[in-house]
Design a protein around this motif. Structure first.
Motif, PDB file in Angstrom:
ATOM      1  N   UNK A 128       0.848  -1.192   0.000  1.00 22.12           N
ATOM      2  CA  UNK A 128       0.000   0.000   0.000  1.00 22.12           C
ATOM      3  C   UNK A 128       0.886   1.245   0.000  1.00 22.12           C
ATOM      4  N   UNK A 129       0.599   2.192  -0.896  1.00 18.63           N
ATOM      5  CA  UNK A 129       1.334   3.450  -0.968  1.00 18.63           C
ATOM      6  C   UNK A 129       0.403   4.600  -0.613  1.00 18.63           C
ATOM      7  N   UNK A 130       0.929   5.540   0.135  1.00 23.60           N
ATOM      8  CA  UNK A 130       0.219   6.794   0.421  1.00 23.60           C
ATOM      9  C   UNK A 130       1.284   7.867   0.585  1.00 23.60           C
ATOM     10  N   UNK A 131       1.947   8.202  -0.534  1.00 18.09           N
ATOM     11  CA  UNK A 131       3.127   9.066  -0.498  1.00 18.09           C
ATOM     12  C   UNK A 131       2.760  10.503  -0.160  1.00 18.09           C
ATOM     13  N   UNK A 132       3.701  11.178   0.492  1.00 23.32           N
ATOM     14  CA  UNK A 132       3.548  12.594   0.805  1.00 23.32           C
ATOM     15  C   UNK A 132       4.758  13.079   1.577  1.00 23.32           C
ATOM     16  N   UNK A 133       5.004  14.393   1.538  1.00 21.06           N
ATOM     17  CA  UNK A 133       6.123  14.944   2.305  1.00 21.06           C
ATOM     18  C   UNK A 133       5.848  14.742   3.786  1.00 21.06           C
ATOM     19  N   UNK A 151       8.260   9.127   0.919  1.00 19.45           N
ATOM     20  CA  UNK A 151       7.863   7.782   1.320  1.00 19.45           C
ATOM     21  C   UNK A 151       8.276   7.470   2.756  1.00 19.45           C
ATOM     22  N   UNK A 152       8.158   8.450   3.640  1.00 18.49           N
ATOM     23  CA  UNK A 152       8.533   8.230   5.030  1.00 18.49           C
ATOM     24  C   UNK A 152       7.713   7.130   5.688  1.00 18.49           C
ATOM     25  N   UNK A 153       6.401   7.099   5.420  1.00 16.87           N
ATOM     26  CA  UNK A 153       5.548   6.073   6.024  1.00 16.87           C
ATOM     27  C   UNK A 153       5.834   4.695   5.421  1.00 16.87           C
ATOM     28  N   UNK A 154       6.002   4.635   4.118  1.00 22.09           N
ATOM     29  CA  UNK A 154       6.271   3.362   3.450  1.00 22.09           C
ATOM     30  C   UNK A 154       7.644   2.817   3.846  1.00 22.09           C
ATOM     31  N   UNK A 155       8.632   3.691   3.971  1.00 21.49           N
ATOM     32  CA  UNK A 155       9.968   3.259   4.400  1.00 21.49           C
ATOM     33  C   UNK A 155       9.912   2.690   5.815  1.00 21.49           C
ATOM     34  N   UNK A 185      -1.125  11.013  11.348  1.00 22.04           N
ATOM     35  CA  UNK A 185      -1.052   9.736  12.055  1.00 22.04           C
ATOM     36  C   UNK A 185      -1.841   8.672  11.293  1.00 22.04           C
ATOM     37  N   UNK A 186      -2.994   9.056  10.779  1.00 23.17           N
ATOM     38  CA  UNK A 186      -3.819   8.088  10.041  1.00 23.17           C
ATOM     39  C   UNK A 186      -3.108   7.594   8.785  1.00 23.17           C
ATOM     40  N   UNK A 187      -2.397   8.503   8.096  1.00 24.79           N
ATOM     41  CA  UNK A 187      -1.699   8.099   6.879  1.00 24.79           C
ATOM     42  C   UNK A 187      -0.513   7.186   7.206  1.00 24.79           C
ATOM     43  N   UNK A 188       0.135   7.423   8.333  1.00 24.72           N
ATOM     44  CA  UNK A 188       1.195   6.519   8.764  1.00 24.72           C
ATOM     45  C   UNK A 188       0.607   5.172   9.167  1.00 24.72           C
ATOM     46  N   UNK A 189      -0.460   5.222   9.948  1.00 28.19           N
ATOM     47  CA  UNK A 189      -1.048   3.988  10.465  1.00 28.19           C
ATOM     48  C   UNK A 189      -1.560   3.095   9.339  1.00 28.19           C
ATOM     49  N   UNK A 190      -2.193   3.696   8.331  1.00 31.59           N
ATOM     50  CA  UNK A 190      -2.729   2.908   7.244  1.00 31.59           C
ATOM     51  C   UNK A 190      -1.667   2.133   6.506  1.00 31.59           C
ATOM     52  N   UNK A 191      -0.535   2.773   6.234  1.00 29.61           N
ATOM     53  CA  UNK A 191       0.541   2.097   5.510  1.00 29.61           C
ATOM     54  C   UNK A 191       1.267   1.106   6.410  1.00 29.61           C
ATOM     55  N   UNK A 192       1.468   1.471   7.676  1.00 30.89           N
ATOM     56  CA  UNK A 192       2.152   0.563   8.604  1.00 30.89           C
ATOM     57  C   UNK A 192       1.350  -0.708   8.840  1.00 30.89           C
TER      58      UNK A 192
END
Length: 358
Positions: free
Chosen positions: A1-6, A56-60, A12-19
């Motif tokens: 799952x990707x949800x890219x952004x600076x 891609x901080x959350x994806x990384x 928190x929700x965007x981090x949680x979803x990808x994590x």
């Protein structure tokens, strides 16, 4: 799952979803199979967890969890391999989004052929490495976008990296490959002052063109805004990272917003990389040296030399006094005027009084 952004746009929700998509599924699989006699436990991580990726901080972070889980399993004596994948062709997540695939291509990560990737995975699982990296890398492009320290620590032992860096050094400096390359600040300092900003402008335009996918920088208008050219928040981070690698600086994430055109950014880079030789504190030692040369060359009995000595003693006296409200400025100016019209005898009287007070 990707949800890219600076980074500052990732909630928190965007981090949680990808994590969650990565970490919870992998952890449950680990718990459900830990008592089984598995021959392999393979996790699909990402190259972004190894090197990072703009936006891609959350994806990384999610993929770094997979790498940590593989290390955890190995420490418990369980099989585990976490493969850090680059982009896949023919249906991979990166190729489903033209913007993402274009960014990967510019970064030096073209999409892999699936057959080759699967073959490489089979070999990796049968080897002892816990977290192998499998990706196709265009080394000249890739090395241009990664700062030298990180590149050296992660990839310095790879022959293709050494070759690409030597070729880049020769291209930028006009020196034989393998020779020592000076820092950009040193190179700029050796240029005539009038050539420094144009050199930095060429650098900014060249990297801007690369990020936008242009063959050359000729179409990059020095005065046009970066975001009017087509950059967005992610490509702005990519350009900032490229310039950090090229200059050795650590520009703020907002640098392209703060200095919104190539010319404005080039002026900022010059201020960061080149000392302002016109600043008074920079020119003062040279001015003192010049004055000493002039005074030394003057005859001992020259009245102009004597007036200069008295004037300098007055200046030194002012510099030795504590800084105050400055009420005596007018009197000091009058005293300087009096010196210009003083006779030789009057000047020596002033010197005697000054020395006597000392």
């Amino acid at each position: 799952m990707l949800d890219d952004g600076v980074l500052d746009g990732l909630s928190v929700d965007r981090f949680e979803g990808v994590l969650r998509a990565k970490s919870e599924a992998a952890w449950h699989l680990h718990e459900l199979t830990r008592e089984l006699d598995l021959s392999a436990f393979v996790l699909f991580s990402s190259f972004s967890a190894t090197v990072g990726g703009a936006g891609q901080g959350n994806y990384a972070a999610a993929n770094a969890f997979l790498d940590a889980l593989a290390e955890h399993r190995r420490a418990e004596g369980l099989p585990a391999t976490s493969v850090a994948w680059g982009p896949w062709a023919d249906g991979g997540m990166a190729t489903q989004d033209a913007a993402v695939s274009g960014r990967m291509e510019r970064f030096g990560l073209p999409a892999m052929e699936p057959e080759l990737a699967v073959t490489a995975m089979a070999r990796a699982v049968n080897q002892s490495d816990t977290c192998p990296v499998i990706t196709d890398i265009d080394w000249p492009r890739f090395t241009a976008g990664v700062d030298g320290t990180r590149l050296g620590l992660l990839f310095g032992d790879i022959a293709e990296v050494r070759t690409a860096r030597q070729a880049a050094d020769a291209t930028l400096d006009g020196q034989p490959a393998g020779t020592h390359r000076p820092t950009l600040a040193t190179t700029l300092a050796e240029l005539p002052a009038a050539e420094r900003e144009p050199a930095l402008l060429d650098l900014v335009r060249t990297h801007t063109a690369a990020v936008l996918g242009y063959v050359t920088h000729e179409g990059i208008d020095a005065e046009r805004g970066f975001f009017d050219m087509g950059l967005d928040s992610l490509t702005a981070v990519e350009l900032r990272n490229r310039l950090n690698a090229a200059t050795g600086l650590r520009l703020r994430p907002t640098a392209l917003f703060d200095y919104g055109s190539p010319s404005a950014l080039a002026r900022h880079l010059k201020g960061e990389l080149v000392e302002d030789e016109a600043a008074p504190e920079k020119s003062l030692p040279a001015e003192i040296d010049r004055l000493e040369t002039v005074l030394t060359a003057m005859p001992q009995d020259d009245i102009t030399r004597t007036k200069a000595i008295v004037r300098l003693q007055s200046v030194l006296a002012k510099l030795s006094e504590p800084v105050s409200g400055g009420g005596g400025a007018v009197g000091d100016d009058n005293a300087d005027d009096d010196l210009e019209s003083a006779s030789v005898d009057e000047l020596f009287d002033v010197i005697d009084r000054e020395l006597g007070d000392a």
